[in-house]
Structure formats: C-alpha cells, structure tokens
Design a protein around this motif. Structure first.
Motif, PDB file in Angstrom:
ATOM      1  N   LYS A   1     -17.869 -25.441 149.187  1.00  0.00           N
ATOM      2  CA  LYS A   1     -16.576 -26.050 148.863  1.00  0.00           C
ATOM      3  C   LYS A   1     -15.660 -25.802 150.053  1.00  0.00           C
ATOM      4  O   LYS A   1     -15.940 -24.937 150.886  1.00  0.00           O
ATOM      5  CB  LYS A   1     -15.949 -25.385 147.634  1.00  0.00           C
ATOM      6  CG  LYS A   1     -16.776 -25.463 146.382  1.00  0.00           C
ATOM      7  CD  LYS A   1     -15.981 -24.844 145.236  1.00  0.00           C
ATOM      8  CE  LYS A   1     -16.854 -24.595 144.038  1.00  0.00           C
ATOM      9  NZ  LYS A   1     -17.621 -23.348 144.111  1.00  0.00           N
ATOM     10  N   LEU A   2     -14.569 -26.514 150.085  1.00  0.00           N
ATOM     11  CA  LEU A   2     -13.561 -26.298 151.128  1.00  0.00           C
ATOM     12  C   LEU A   2     -12.300 -25.778 150.445  1.00  0.00           C
ATOM     13  O   LEU A   2     -11.826 -26.385 149.474  1.00  0.00           O
ATOM     14  CB  LEU A   2     -13.257 -27.634 151.822  1.00  0.00           C
ATOM     15  CG  LEU A   2     -12.073 -27.638 152.783  1.00  0.00           C
ATOM     16  CD1 LEU A   2     -12.365 -26.778 154.008  1.00  0.00           C
ATOM     17  CD2 LEU A   2     -11.756 -29.074 153.222  1.00  0.00           C
ATOM     18  N   ARG A   3     -11.761 -24.661 150.948  1.00  0.00           N
ATOM     19  CA  ARG A   3     -10.531 -24.098 150.389  1.00  0.00           C
ATOM     20  C   ARG A   3      -9.500 -24.027 151.477  1.00  0.00           C
ATOM     21  O   ARG A   3      -9.804 -23.539 152.576  1.00  0.00           O
ATOM     22  CB  ARG A   3     -10.735 -22.633 149.986  1.00  0.00           C
ATOM     23  CG  ARG A   3     -11.376 -22.417 148.692  1.00  0.00           C
ATOM     24  CD  ARG A   3     -11.631 -20.929 148.478  1.00  0.00           C
ATOM     25  NE  ARG A   3     -12.385 -20.810 147.270  1.00  0.00           N
ATOM     26  CZ  ARG A   3     -11.844 -20.649 146.072  1.00  0.00           C
ATOM     27  NH1 ARG A   3     -10.553 -20.502 145.930  1.00  0.00           N
ATOM     28  NH2 ARG A   3     -12.593 -20.620 145.001  1.00  0.00           N
ATOM     29  N   VAL A   4      -8.293 -24.439 151.156  1.00  0.00           N
ATOM     30  CA  VAL A   4      -7.177 -24.244 152.091  1.00  0.00           C
ATOM     31  C   VAL A   4      -6.068 -23.555 151.312  1.00  0.00           C
ATOM     32  O   VAL A   4      -5.617 -24.066 150.274  1.00  0.00           O
ATOM     33  CB  VAL A   4      -6.670 -25.582 152.668  1.00  0.00           C
ATOM     34  CG1 VAL A   4      -5.492 -25.336 153.610  1.00  0.00           C
ATOM     35  CG2 VAL A   4      -7.785 -26.311 153.400  1.00  0.00           C
ATOM     36  N   LYS A   5      -5.679 -22.385 151.784  1.00  0.00           N
ATOM     37  CA  LYS A   5      -4.570 -21.668 151.128  1.00  0.00           C
ATOM     38  C   LYS A   5      -3.433 -21.510 152.119  1.00  0.00           C
ATOM     39  O   LYS A   5      -3.640 -21.024 153.238  1.00  0.00           O
ATOM     40  CB  LYS A   5      -5.027 -20.289 150.651  1.00  0.00           C
ATOM     41  CG  LYS A   5      -3.895 -19.529 149.969  1.00  0.00           C
ATOM     42  CD  LYS A   5      -4.409 -18.332 149.212  1.00  0.00           C
ATOM     43  CE  LYS A   5      -4.368 -17.116 150.086  1.00  0.00           C
ATOM     44  NZ  LYS A   5      -4.798 -15.910 149.399  1.00  0.00           N
ATOM     45  N   LEU A   6      -2.249 -21.940 151.699  1.00  0.00           N
ATOM     46  CA  LEU A   6      -1.060 -21.786 152.536  1.00  0.00           C
ATOM     47  C   LEU A   6      -0.182 -20.720 151.898  1.00  0.00           C
ATOM     48  O   LEU A   6       0.311 -20.905 150.780  1.00  0.00           O
ATOM     49  CB  LEU A   6      -0.293 -23.120 152.609  1.00  0.00           C
ATOM     50  CG  LEU A   6       1.016 -23.069 153.384  1.00  0.00           C
ATOM     51  CD1 LEU A   6       0.759 -22.840 154.872  1.00  0.00           C
ATOM     52  CD2 LEU A   6       1.819 -24.361 153.192  1.00  0.00           C
ATOM     53  N   ASN A   7      -0.014 -19.605 152.616  1.00  0.00           N
ATOM     54  CA  ASN A   7       0.932 -18.581 152.157  1.00  0.00           C
ATOM     55  C   ASN A   7       2.219 -18.771 152.949  1.00  0.00           C
ATOM     56  O   ASN A   7       2.207 -18.811 154.177  1.00  0.00           O
ATOM     57  CB  ASN A   7       0.347 -17.184 152.401  1.00  0.00           C
ATOM     58  CG  ASN A   7       1.363 -16.097 152.063  1.00  0.00           C
ATOM     59  OD1 ASN A   7       2.119 -15.634 152.921  1.00  0.00           O
ATOM     60  ND2 ASN A   7       1.406 -15.700 150.812  1.00  0.00           N
ATOM     61  N   MET A   8       3.317 -18.927 152.227  1.00  0.00           N
ATOM     62  CA  MET A   8       4.609 -19.111 152.895  1.00  0.00           C
ATOM     63  C   MET A   8       5.494 -17.923 152.553  1.00  0.00           C
ATOM     64  O   MET A   8       5.704 -17.608 151.380  1.00  0.00           O
ATOM     65  CB  MET A   8       5.243 -20.432 152.467  1.00  0.00           C
ATOM     66  CG  MET A   8       5.127 -20.724 151.006  1.00  0.00           C
ATOM     67  SD  MET A   8       5.519 -22.439 150.543  1.00  0.00           S
ATOM     68  CE  MET A   8       3.897 -23.132 150.253  1.00  0.00           C
ATOM     69  N   LYS A   9       5.952 -17.240 153.589  1.00  0.00           N
ATOM     70  CA  LYS A   9       6.720 -16.012 153.351  1.00  0.00           C
ATOM     71  C   LYS A   9       8.095 -16.122 153.989  1.00  0.00           C
ATOM     72  O   LYS A   9       8.220 -16.583 155.140  1.00  0.00           O
ATOM     73  CB  LYS A   9       5.955 -14.823 153.956  1.00  0.00           C
ATOM     74  CG  LYS A   9       6.639 -13.510 153.704  1.00  0.00           C
ATOM     75  CD  LYS A   9       5.770 -12.336 154.102  1.00  0.00           C
ATOM     76  CE  LYS A   9       6.530 -11.066 153.745  1.00  0.00           C
ATOM     77  NZ  LYS A   9       6.041  -9.900 154.393  1.00  0.00           N
ATOM     78  N   ASN A  10       9.100 -15.704 153.237  1.00  0.00           N
ATOM     79  CA  ASN A  10      10.461 -15.649 153.774  1.00  0.00           C
ATOM     80  C   ASN A  10      10.627 -14.311 154.491  1.00  0.00           C
ATOM     81  O   ASN A  10      10.638 -13.255 153.858  1.00  0.00           O
ATOM     82  CB  ASN A  10      11.459 -15.775 152.616  1.00  0.00           C
ATOM     83  CG  ASN A  10      12.902 -15.726 153.084  1.00  0.00           C
ATOM     84  OD1 ASN A  10      13.181 -15.403 154.236  1.00  0.00           O
ATOM     85  ND2 ASN A  10      13.819 -16.038 152.176  1.00  0.00           N
ATOM     86  N   THR A  11      10.729 -14.340 155.818  1.00  0.00           N
ATOM     87  CA  THR A  11      10.864 -13.099 156.599  1.00  0.00           C
ATOM     88  C   THR A  11      12.321 -12.847 156.994  1.00  0.00           C
ATOM     89  O   THR A  11      12.599 -11.972 157.809  1.00  0.00           O
ATOM     90  CB  THR A  11       9.989 -13.175 157.869  1.00  0.00           C
ATOM     91  OG1 THR A  11      10.303 -14.392 158.557  1.00  0.00           O
ATOM     92  CG2 THR A  11       8.509 -13.133 157.537  1.00  0.00           C
ATOM     93  N   GLY A  12      13.226 -13.655 156.436  1.00  0.00           N
ATOM     94  CA  GLY A  12      14.637 -13.499 156.793  1.00  0.00           C
ATOM     95  C   GLY A  12      15.437 -12.829 155.696  1.00  0.00           C
ATOM     96  O   GLY A  12      14.885 -12.196 154.790  1.00  0.00           O
TER      97      GLY A  12
END
Ligand code: BG6
Length: 312
Positions: free
Chosen positions: A158-169
């Motif tokens: 299978k193909l998995r794409v995970k996007l983790n978006m983090k607020n570093t501000g």
C-alpha cells in the motif's frame, strides 16, 4: 539528456547530499530527470514509486505487475516553484484559493517548494522516506506563522502519506490542506465511486454554496469539484481496469472529488485535452469548514492510505 531549467528557486540539498543520505539503501536511488529537479526512485519487493523532493510529492506508485495507480499528466512540468500536475501534491496551508487574497498561489505553497530529505529506510518490504519543510522568511511573506511540516511516505503493498503539521510559533492559527491524490483510471465514465453516499457536499463548480445531499454512489458524467463533509474511505470500482482502488484516510473530515471534464481540461495548459477521461482526484482534506486549529506546540496529522483490491 536532461534539460537545463532557469533555476529561480532554492534547493537546500544537492544531489550529492541526497545521495549520501540514501547511500546505504540500494532500494532507494536519487535521479535527476530534469536538472535541478531530483527524484527518489523506490523499488521494494512488492511495489515501485518515484517521489520528487520538490513538494515531497509522490509522482508514481504501483504494486509490482500492476498498471499505475497514480495519474501524472504527460504535459506536467518539472519546474521548481511550479505545481506539478499529478501524483500526490501536498496542499498546505490553505486549500484552493487563499481565503482573503486571490493573488496568492492556489493550494498554498507546500507543493511548490523544495523540502528537506531527512531520512530513508528499508525494513522488510516497506520503504519509508521522511521530508521536512519549516517556515522561513519566504514562507512568512505568504503565511506569517511558524510551522514545521513532516511528510512520512511509506511504500509497500500500500502507499501511505502522512503529513504532520506543527505550530512552532507563539500564535494560534488555522489551516486547510489536502493530499491531492490523482488516481489513474481506465475510463472515467466506467467507474463507480463509493464512500460519499449519505454525506453532504459543497459544489465548488456552482455559485450555490448550500450543502447538497449525495443520495447515491457517484458516477462521473461531467465536471465535478466537490468538498464532501465525510470521514469515510473511498472505493473506486474501475470496471475498465477490472480492479478497485481504495483511499483510506485519517485526520480528515472532508473529501474533495475533482475532475475538470472537457471544457476545463482545455483551459489547463499542463493537461492534454482528453486527459479528464483518465483520472479522478480523491483528496483526503481539511477543506471548507473543516479547518484544524494549531495552537502553539500543537500539531495535526493528515493521512491517506491507497491500495488495490480485486473488483467485487
Ligand atoms: C481541486 C480543487 O482540489 O484542485 C479545484 O477543488 C481545482 O477547484 C483543482 O481546480 C486543481 O487545482 P490546481 O491549482 O492544481 O490547478
């Protein structure tokens, strides 16, 4: 021979840097189909993929001995700073048009910047490649907040794409986004799309912005540009290719289904006129009213898993 492009964009890692990061893993190789546009080729025992460092964009993926699962336009341009039509563009920090400023790039800027390759590994039959994109002066000119994005791409049966978006501000903000998957089809008029029946959608191709109820499984017979309020997986029954493609997801309360159909395809310079027959976009999204809030130090994961099933 590779063509020389007018390079007006910044790539933080050279081909040598990328090759060094992946040097221990023979299944992962760095190629340069266009000068200044590195692509990682992945060959696992069960599937093959190509991933552009620009946009951390999966371009192709298919299990061994299967036709492509992802669609890439034969007219797609590998040009730094421009969106490439096909595969899985990562749309962030806004989906579609910018909420206030129509001059801003469609679908944000994550898909038109070089990401940093962090690591690659091969465990068993699965390859994992990790990219990062962090805020800098250029991103702040478009989006005035600090962030760190991590794209983890897993390639196996299978193909998995995970996007983790983090607020570093230090400020709180909201984002919209999408894993804008172009799925390759035998014939758009010979598919059945399951998974959105019983949900409501906003029709982006219409001026009427009232939610519409989806009564049946979707068959596409004209332009479709809809944001479904749905947390469900999608299954495409492709009668022509005699297979089903599933798109599972997490961290997403909206699914975008897009096909430009005849007239709009002609308006898109990077798409052949008849290409609308050969793909549909099924986008695991945070779009419309689905806009996660990122608090300082907070993060959100948006994830999609794509694979094949026999046609039932
Ligand atoms: C879809 C949008 O996600 O992407 C459509 O819903 C848009 O409205 C399409 O036309 C393609 O966008 P772009 O910017 O890649 O041409």
């Amino acid at each position: 021979m590779a063509k020389v492009l007018a390079v007006t964009f910044a790539m933080s890692q050279s081909i040598e840097d990328l090759t060094a990061i992946l040097s221990e893993i023979p299944e992962l190789t760095v190629t340069e189909p266009e000068i200044g546009f590195p692509v990682i080729e992945v060959q696992t025992p069960v599937s093959a993929a190509t991933i552009a460092v620009h946009g951390a964009q999966v371009l192709t993926w298919a299990p061994t001995d299967h036709p492509p699962v992802l669609y890439v336009s034969p007219k797609a341009k590998m040009t730094g700073g421009k969106a490439l039509r096909g595969g899985i563009p990562i749309c962030w920090p806004w989906f579609g048009n910018h909420p206030e400023d129509p001059q801003m790039p469609s679908h944000g800027f994550a898909r038109t910047r070089f990401w940093e390759l962090v690591s690659g590994e091969m465990v068993g039959k699965m390859a994992t490649i990790v990219f990062k994109l962090v805020s800098d002066e250029e991103t702040k000119a478009l989006f005035p907040f600090d962030f760190e994005l991590t794209a983890t791409i897993r390639i196996a049966d299978k193909l998995r794409v995970k996007l983790n978006m983090k607020n570093t501000g230090v400020e709180i903000y909201k984002v919209s986004s999408a894993l804008h998957t172009y799925l390759s089809l035998g014939d758009i008029e010979r598919i059945q799309l399951e998974g959105v029946k019983g949900s409501h959608y906003i029709d982006q191709a219409s001026d009427d912005k009232e939610p519409v109820y989806q009564e049946k499984n979707l068959q596409i017979k004209g332009e479709v540009d809809r944001i479904y309020q749905s947390m469900s997986s999608v299954l495409i029954r492709d009668l022509d290719r005699y297979r089903s493609v599933f798109v599972d997801k997490a961290g997403s309360r909206s699914t975008v289904i897009w096909n430009p159909w005849k007239e709009k395809s002609k308006e898109l310079a990077d798409l052949p006129d008849k290409a609308y027959k050969e793909f549909v976009c099924v986008e695991c999204a945070n779009a419309g009213t689905d806009k996660p809030t990122l608090r300082p130090n907070g993060s959100h994961n948006l994830e999609t898993v794509i694979g094949l099933r026999p046609l039932s």
